[in-house]
Scaffold this motif. Structure first.
Motif, mmCIF file in Angstrom:
data_model
loop_
_atom_site.group_PDB
_atom_site.id
_atom_site.type_symbol
_atom_site.label_atom_id
_atom_site.label_comp_id
_atom_site.label_asym_id
_atom_site.label_seq_id
_atom_site.Cartn_x
_atom_site.Cartn_y
_atom_site.Cartn_z
ATOM 1 N N ILE A 153 0.813 -1.223 0.000
ATOM 2 C CA ILE A 153 0.000 0.000 0.000
ATOM 3 C C ILE A 153 0.845 1.273 0.000
ATOM 4 O O ILE A 153 0.305 2.367 -0.117
ATOM 5 C CB ILE A 153 -1.008 0.025 1.181
ATOM 6 C CG1 ILE A 153 -0.285 -0.003 2.518
ATOM 7 C CG2 ILE A 153 -2.021 -1.092 1.050
ATOM 8 C CD1 ILE A 153 -1.201 0.210 3.719
ATOM 9 N N LYS A 154 2.153 1.129 0.097
ATOM 10 C CA LYS A 154 3.027 2.300 0.050
ATOM 11 C C LYS A 154 3.173 2.787 -1.389
ATOM 12 O O LYS A 154 3.122 1.992 -2.332
ATOM 13 C CB LYS A 154 4.434 1.959 0.587
ATOM 14 C CG LYS A 154 4.490 1.737 2.067
ATOM 15 C CD LYS A 154 5.930 1.500 2.493
ATOM 16 C CE LYS A 154 6.014 1.379 4.003
ATOM 17 N NZ LYS A 154 7.399 1.418 4.471
ATOM 18 N N SER A 155 3.387 4.090 -1.539
ATOM 19 C CA SER A 155 3.671 4.639 -2.867
ATOM 20 C C SER A 155 5.086 4.245 -3.285
ATOM 21 O O SER A 155 5.896 3.829 -2.451
ATOM 22 C CB SER A 155 3.557 6.168 -2.837
ATOM 23 O OG SER A 155 4.638 6.728 -2.096
ATOM 24 N N HIS A 156 5.367 4.397 -4.566
ATOM 25 C CA HIS A 156 6.722 4.122 -5.052
ATOM 26 C C HIS A 156 7.737 5.008 -4.334
ATOM 27 O O HIS A 156 8.837 4.552 -3.992
ATOM 28 C CB HIS A 156 6.828 4.334 -6.563
ATOM 29 C CG HIS A 156 6.094 3.328 -7.387
ATOM 30 N ND1 HIS A 156 5.956 2.005 -7.030
ATOM 31 C CD2 HIS A 156 5.456 3.448 -8.584
ATOM 32 C CE1 HIS A 156 5.272 1.355 -7.957
ATOM 33 N NE2 HIS A 156 4.948 2.208 -8.907
ATOM 34 N N GLN A 157 7.380 6.251 -4.126
ATOM 35 C CA GLN A 157 8.280 7.183 -3.437
ATOM 36 C C GLN A 157 8.560 6.716 -2.005
ATOM 37 O O GLN A 157 9.687 6.798 -1.529
ATOM 38 C CB GLN A 157 7.687 8.603 -3.414
ATOM 39 C CG GLN A 157 7.620 9.266 -4.770
ATOM 40 C CD GLN A 157 8.967 9.810 -5.231
ATOM 41 O OE1 GLN A 157 9.987 9.657 -4.573
ATOM 42 N NE2 GLN A 157 8.969 10.443 -6.384
ATOM 43 N N GLU A 158 7.527 6.242 -1.315
ATOM 44 C CA GLU A 158 7.712 5.757 0.061
ATOM 45 C C GLU A 158 8.582 4.505 0.092
ATOM 46 O O GLU A 158 9.429 4.364 0.973
ATOM 47 C CB GLU A 158 6.350 5.451 0.703
ATOM 48 C CG GLU A 158 5.530 6.679 1.013
ATOM 49 C CD GLU A 158 4.123 6.335 1.469
ATOM 50 O OE1 GLU A 158 3.675 6.947 2.451
ATOM 51 O OE2 GLU A 158 3.480 5.454 0.836
ATOM 52 N N LYS A 159 8.380 3.611 -0.862
ATOM 53 C CA LYS A 159 9.196 2.399 -0.925
ATOM 54 C C LYS A 159 10.656 2.757 -1.162
ATOM 55 O O LYS A 159 11.557 2.240 -0.493
ATOM 56 C CB LYS A 159 8.694 1.465 -2.034
ATOM 57 C CG LYS A 159 7.346 0.844 -1.730
ATOM 58 C CD LYS A 159 6.822 0.062 -2.922
ATOM 59 C CE LYS A 159 5.426 -0.458 -2.636
ATOM 60 N NZ LYS A 159 4.836 -1.143 -3.796
ATOM 61 N N ARG A 160 10.887 3.648 -2.124
ATOM 62 C CA ARG A 160 12.256 4.074 -2.389
ATOM 63 C C ARG A 160 12.857 4.736 -1.155
ATOM 64 O O ARG A 160 13.990 4.458 -0.787
ATOM 65 C CB ARG A 160 12.311 5.033 -3.574
ATOM 66 C CG ARG A 160 13.719 5.622 -3.724
ATOM 67 C CD ARG A 160 13.946 6.410 -4.963
ATOM 68 N NE ARG A 160 13.099 7.565 -5.093
ATOM 69 C CZ ARG A 160 13.107 8.341 -6.173
ATOM 70 N NH1 ARG A 160 13.900 8.072 -7.187
ATOM 71 N NH2 ARG A 160 12.314 9.382 -6.240
ATOM 72 N N GLY A 161 12.087 5.587 -0.488
ATOM 73 C CA GLY A 161 12.569 6.261 0.711
ATOM 74 C C GLY A 161 12.932 5.284 1.817
ATOM 75 O O GLY A 161 13.955 5.444 2.495
ATOM 76 N N ASP A 162 12.126 4.266 1.998
ATOM 77 C CA ASP A 162 12.378 3.235 3.007
ATOM 78 C C ASP A 162 13.695 2.509 2.710
ATOM 79 O O ASP A 162 14.551 2.358 3.595
ATOM 80 C CB ASP A 162 11.198 2.251 2.998
ATOM 81 C CG ASP A 162 11.307 1.131 4.011
ATOM 82 O OD1 ASP A 162 12.400 0.560 4.189
ATOM 83 O OD2 ASP A 162 10.282 0.796 4.627
ATOM 84 N N ILE A 163 13.866 2.086 1.466
ATOM 85 C CA ILE A 163 15.080 1.349 1.083
ATOM 86 C C ILE A 163 16.301 2.251 1.178
ATOM 87 O O ILE A 163 17.344 1.847 1.706
ATOM 88 C CB ILE A 163 14.932 0.743 -0.327
ATOM 89 C CG1 ILE A 163 13.776 -0.260 -0.358
ATOM 90 C CG2 ILE A 163 16.235 0.086 -0.767
ATOM 91 C CD1 ILE A 163 13.320 -0.652 -1.758
ATOM 92 N N ARG A 164 16.185 3.488 0.684
ATOM 93 C CA ARG A 164 17.324 4.421 0.745
ATOM 94 C C ARG A 164 17.718 4.713 2.189
ATOM 95 O O ARG A 164 18.911 4.779 2.502
ATOM 96 C CB ARG A 164 16.981 5.718 0.023
ATOM 97 C CG ARG A 164 17.036 5.585 -1.485
ATOM 98 C CD ARG A 164 16.664 6.864 -2.208
ATOM 99 N NE ARG A 164 17.525 7.964 -1.801
ATOM 100 C CZ ARG A 164 17.156 9.237 -1.844
ATOM 101 N NH1 ARG A 164 15.961 9.581 -2.254
ATOM 102 N NH2 ARG A 164 17.998 10.175 -1.486
#
Length: 178
Positions: free
Chosen positions: A74-85
């Protein structure tokens, strides 16, 4: 003679630069993603070349590698990238600290390889073109810590094969059929 060598070097460098500046190629090529994950090689080198273990004098914070699929989806692509980064940045900072404190040798070389590998993933994620509002990198967990390179590698591999791979699969709809 020297001019032709320089020209050849420039051509090779431009090809390498071009390949490294296309994160979408990373997204669309599972084989490239698998090849970039050097954790298995590093684990083998740790076992064979470094007598099986390496303990740090100071703890390294571990990346947030646990993946809860329902909340991840349910996370946005931006949130997923932010989490991984955020996880990669946390890990690379810890690796830099222990590398600075380590003696030259097998462990130091492994730490240097690990640092470069993490940095490559950070560069790819940073340059991915994503639509939507830019999200600040935020950790999705309270990070643990360890003084064992084996544990660092295990958690790093979980992050790459879990969250990062799932994120890349989510982005594969951007790929053109070959």
């Amino acid at each position: 003679m020297a001019l032709s060598r320089l020209l050849l070097l420039c051509m090779v460098a431009s090809e390498l630069w071009d390949a490294e500046t296309k994160p979408v190629d990373f997204v669309c090529n599972r084989a490239a993603r698998r090849a970039m994950n050097i954790v298995a090689e590093m684990q083998k080198a740790l076992k064979n070349d470094c007598n099986g273990s390496m303990t740090f004098s100071t703890p390294v914070q571990l990346p947030c590698a646990e993946l809860h699929v329902a909340s991840w989806e349910i996370k946005s692509h931006q949130e997923k990238r932010g989490d991984i980064r955020a996880s990669l940045r946390l890990l690379i900072e810890g690796v830099k600290v222990v590398r600075a404190l380590s003696q030259a040798g097998c462990g130091a070389m492994l730490l240097q390889r690990l640092e470069h590998n993490i940095n490559n993933y950070l560069l790819i994620l940073t340059h991915l073109q994503l639509s939507g509002p830019v999200e600040s990198p935020v950790l999705s967990c309270v990070p643990g810590s360890t003084q064992s390179l084996s544990t660092v590698l295990l958690n790093y591999n979980r992050l790459l094969s879990g969250k990062l791979e799932r994120f890349m699969i989510n982005l594969e709809d951007r790929c053109t059929p070959q």
